[in-house]
Design a protein around this motif. Structure first.
Motif, PDB file in Angstrom:
ATOM      1  N   ALA A  16      52.102  32.849  34.326  1.00  0.00           N
ATOM      2  CA  ALA A  16      51.786  34.281  34.249  1.00  0.00           C
ATOM      3  C   ALA A  16      50.273  34.496  34.224  1.00  0.00           C
ATOM      4  N   HIS A  17      49.584  33.616  33.484  1.00  0.00           N
ATOM      5  CA  HIS A  17      48.126  33.740  33.418  1.00  0.00           C
ATOM      6  C   HIS A  17      47.501  33.431  34.769  1.00  0.00           C
ATOM      7  N   LEU A  18      48.049  32.444  35.456  1.00  0.00           N
ATOM      8  CA  LEU A  18      47.558  32.108  36.797  1.00  0.00           C
ATOM      9  C   LEU A  18      47.692  33.317  37.718  1.00  0.00           C
ATOM     10  N   LYS A  19      48.831  33.984  37.668  1.00  0.00           N
ATOM     11  CA  LYS A  19      49.030  35.149  38.522  1.00  0.00           C
ATOM     12  C   LYS A  19      48.053  36.269  38.181  1.00  0.00           C
ATOM     13  N   SER A  20      47.798  36.469  36.899  1.00  0.00           N
ATOM     14  CA  SER A  20      46.864  37.526  36.508  1.00  0.00           C
ATOM     15  C   SER A  20      45.454  37.234  37.013  1.00  0.00           C
ATOM     16  N   GLU A  21      45.067  35.954  37.008  1.00  0.00           N
ATOM     17  CA  GLU A  21      43.739  35.579  37.508  1.00  0.00           C
ATOM     18  C   GLU A  21      43.657  35.794  39.022  1.00  0.00           C
ATOM     19  N   LEU A  22      44.718  35.493  39.721  1.00  0.00           N
ATOM     20  CA  LEU A  22      44.741  35.710  41.168  1.00  0.00           C
ATOM     21  C   LEU A  22      44.706  37.202  41.494  1.00  0.00           C
ATOM     22  N   ASP A  23      45.424  37.998  40.719  1.00  0.00           N
ATOM     23  CA  ASP A  23      45.407  39.450  40.927  1.00  0.00           C
ATOM     24  C   ASP A  23      44.005  40.017  40.666  1.00  0.00           C
ATOM     25  N   ALA A  24      43.336  39.499  39.641  1.00  0.00           N
ATOM     26  CA  ALA A  24      41.980  39.955  39.320  1.00  0.00           C
ATOM     27  C   ALA A  24      41.008  39.568  40.429  1.00  0.00           C
ATOM     28  N   THR A  25      41.203  38.389  40.995  1.00  0.00           N
ATOM     29  CA  THR A  25      40.364  37.955  42.114  1.00  0.00           C
ATOM     30  C   THR A  25      40.534  38.883  43.302  1.00  0.00           C
ATOM     31  N   GLU A  26      41.792  39.192  43.600  1.00  0.00           N
ATOM     32  CA  GLU A  26      42.069  40.077  44.732  1.00  0.00           C
ATOM     33  C   GLU A  26      41.472  41.459  44.517  1.00  0.00           C
ATOM     34  N   SER A  27      41.527  41.943  43.301  1.00  0.00           N
ATOM     35  CA  SER A  27      40.962  43.250  42.987  1.00  0.00           C
ATOM     36  C   SER A  27      39.448  43.249  43.194  1.00  0.00           C
ATOM     37  N   ALA A  28      38.788  42.181  42.775  1.00  0.00           N
ATOM     38  CA  ALA A  28      37.331  42.101  42.915  1.00  0.00           C
ATOM     39  C   ALA A  28      36.905  42.034  44.376  1.00  0.00           C
ATOM     40  N   LEU A  29      37.718  41.380  45.193  1.00  0.00           N
ATOM     41  CA  LEU A  29      37.350  41.177  46.600  1.00  0.00           C
ATOM     42  C   LEU A  29      37.818  42.310  47.513  1.00  0.00           C
ATOM     43  N   SER A  30      38.698  43.154  47.023  1.00  0.00           N
ATOM     44  CA  SER A  30      39.286  44.193  47.870  1.00  0.00           C
ATOM     45  C   SER A  30      38.219  45.136  48.443  1.00  0.00           C
ATOM     46  N   GLY A  31      38.083  45.144  49.759  1.00  0.00           N
ATOM     47  CA  GLY A  31      37.140  46.039  50.431  1.00  0.00           C
ATOM     48  C   GLY A  31      35.685  45.668  50.279  1.00  0.00           C
ATOM     49  N   LEU A  32      35.399  44.592  49.572  1.00  0.00           N
ATOM     50  CA  LEU A  32      34.010  44.246  49.273  1.00  0.00           C
ATOM     51  C   LEU A  32      33.187  44.053  50.547  1.00  0.00           C
ATOM     52  N   ALA A  33      33.636  43.168  51.413  1.00  0.00           N
ATOM     53  CA  ALA A  33      32.847  42.842  52.610  1.00  0.00           C
ATOM     54  C   ALA A  33      32.723  44.041  53.540  1.00  0.00           C
ATOM     55  N   ASP A  34      33.815  44.742  53.760  1.00  0.00           N
ATOM     56  CA  ASP A  34      33.776  45.889  54.677  1.00  0.00           C
ATOM     57  C   ASP A  34      32.862  46.992  54.151  1.00  0.00           C
ATOM     58  N   ASP A  35      32.928  47.253  52.860  1.00  0.00           N
ATOM     59  CA  ASP A  35      32.051  48.272  52.274  1.00  0.00           C
ATOM     60  C   ASP A  35      30.588  47.854  52.385  1.00  0.00           C
ATOM     61  N   LEU A  36      30.309  46.585  52.161  1.00  0.00           N
ATOM     62  CA  LEU A  36      28.928  46.096  52.230  1.00  0.00           C
ATOM     63  C   LEU A  36      28.402  46.174  53.658  1.00  0.00           C
ATOM     64  N   LEU A  37      29.236  45.820  54.613  1.00  0.00           N
ATOM     65  CA  LEU A  37      28.802  45.849  56.017  1.00  0.00           C
ATOM     66  C   LEU A  37      28.584  47.272  56.519  1.00  0.00           C
ATOM     67  N   ALA A  38      29.143  48.240  55.826  1.00  0.00           N
ATOM     68  CA  ALA A  38      28.977  49.642  56.222  1.00  0.00           C
ATOM     69  C   ALA A  38      27.679  50.251  55.709  1.00  0.00           C
ATOM     70  N   VAL A  39      26.991  49.565  54.803  1.00  0.00           N
ATOM     71  CA  VAL A  39      25.726  50.088  54.259  1.00  0.00           C
ATOM     72  C   VAL A  39      24.670  50.080  55.357  1.00  0.00           C
ATOM     73  N   GLN A  40      23.934  51.187  55.459  1.00  0.00           N
ATOM     74  CA  GLN A  40      22.915  51.325  56.492  1.00  0.00           C
ATOM     75  C   GLN A  40      21.512  51.236  55.896  1.00  0.00           C
ATOM     76  N   PRO A  41      20.550  50.735  56.684  1.00  0.00           N
ATOM     77  CA  PRO A  41      19.162  50.723  56.205  1.00  0.00           C
ATOM     78  C   PRO A  41      18.624  52.139  56.103  1.00  0.00           C
TER      79      PRO A  41
END
Length: 245
Positions: free
Chosen positions: A179-204
């Motif tokens: 159960a703890h393993l699953k919670s850690e994986l869920d937390a990882t997914e939450s942290a990474l969700s949309g991260l790269a796409d949002d960052l790549l959308a930032v303009q100078p």
């Protein structure tokens, strides 16, 4: 004889004054003309130095962009979509800065060079934005790939725990760890969700503080995901130990 010399001196003086007046220079104009020449030379030297410095700064950014291009092409876990997006940013910046470099060489005023230097920074944000976009996107995709592998491992471990339970073994600790393993994986997914796409959308742009805040937030999320992944790996190892015969 003295009268003739006096008249000659007066005529010479009047002629010099007339010539100086016609040229817009005071009668004692030699020092003023020399001062103007020195000032012009100083301005030319300052312009040349400003152009040289700005060109060097542009070259530094171009070198970094080319290095980042190599990095994304060699990033094994970088997704195709993110690689294409990063390459598009890098190609556009290289083209723009190369054009700006040529423009700097043709400038005739220090004001124009200063405007070019401001454009070099605000219109591209190579150090403040592009470099974090590359490094953090690569890191996020590496972590996403690790997350997928750990999800698969979690499912296999869940099957092993269920089998052990069916066999009548005490699996209380294993179930808690699972159960703890699953919670850690869920937390990882939450942290990474949309991260790269949002960052790549930032303009100078001119608002450096806003850009820095966005890259800092992405960096925090990458670190958070890494922390949860490490905890998940530790849980998986502990589960394997618990499930040993």
């Amino acid at each position: 004889m003295l009268i003739r010399r006096g008249l000659l001196f007066a005529a010479t003086t009047l002629t010099a004054a007339a010539l100086a007046a016609a040229a817009g220079v005071p009668a004692q104009g030699a020092p003023a003309v020399a001062g103007v020449a020195v000032q012009a030379a100083d301005q030319a030297a300052n312009l040349a130095n400003a152009k040289k410095l700005t060109t060097v700064r542009i070259d530094g950014r171009l070198a970094l962009l080319r290095a980042e291009g190599v990095a994304i092409r060699n990033a094994a876990r970088l997704t195709d979509a993110h690689q294409a997006a990063l390459q598009k940013i890098i190609d556009a910046d290289i083209a723009g800065l190369t054009e700006l470099r040529a423009k700097v060489a043709t400038e005739t005023t220090a004001e124009a060079v200063r405007a070019d230097a401001r454009s070099m920074v605000e219109d591209y944000r190579v150090y403040l934005l592009v470099r974090p976009q590359v490094h953090l996107t690569v890191a996020a995709d590496v972590e996403s790939a690790a997350l997928a592998r750990l999800r698969t491992l979690h499912d296999k471990l869940a099957q092993a725990v269920a089998a052990a339970k069916s066999a009548g073994k005490d699996v209380g600790d294993a179930e808690a760890k699972l159960a703890h393993l699953k919670s850690e994986l869920d937390a990882t997914e939450s942290a990474l969700s949309g991260l790269a796409d949002d960052l790549l959308a930032v303009q100078p742009g001119p608002d450096a503080a806003a850009i820095k805040a966005k890259t800092a937030a992405a960096r925090t999320d990458v670190r958070t995901a890494r922390t949860h992944l490490r905890a998940a790996v530790a849980d998986a190892k502990a589960l394997r130990t618990l499930l040993k015969p």
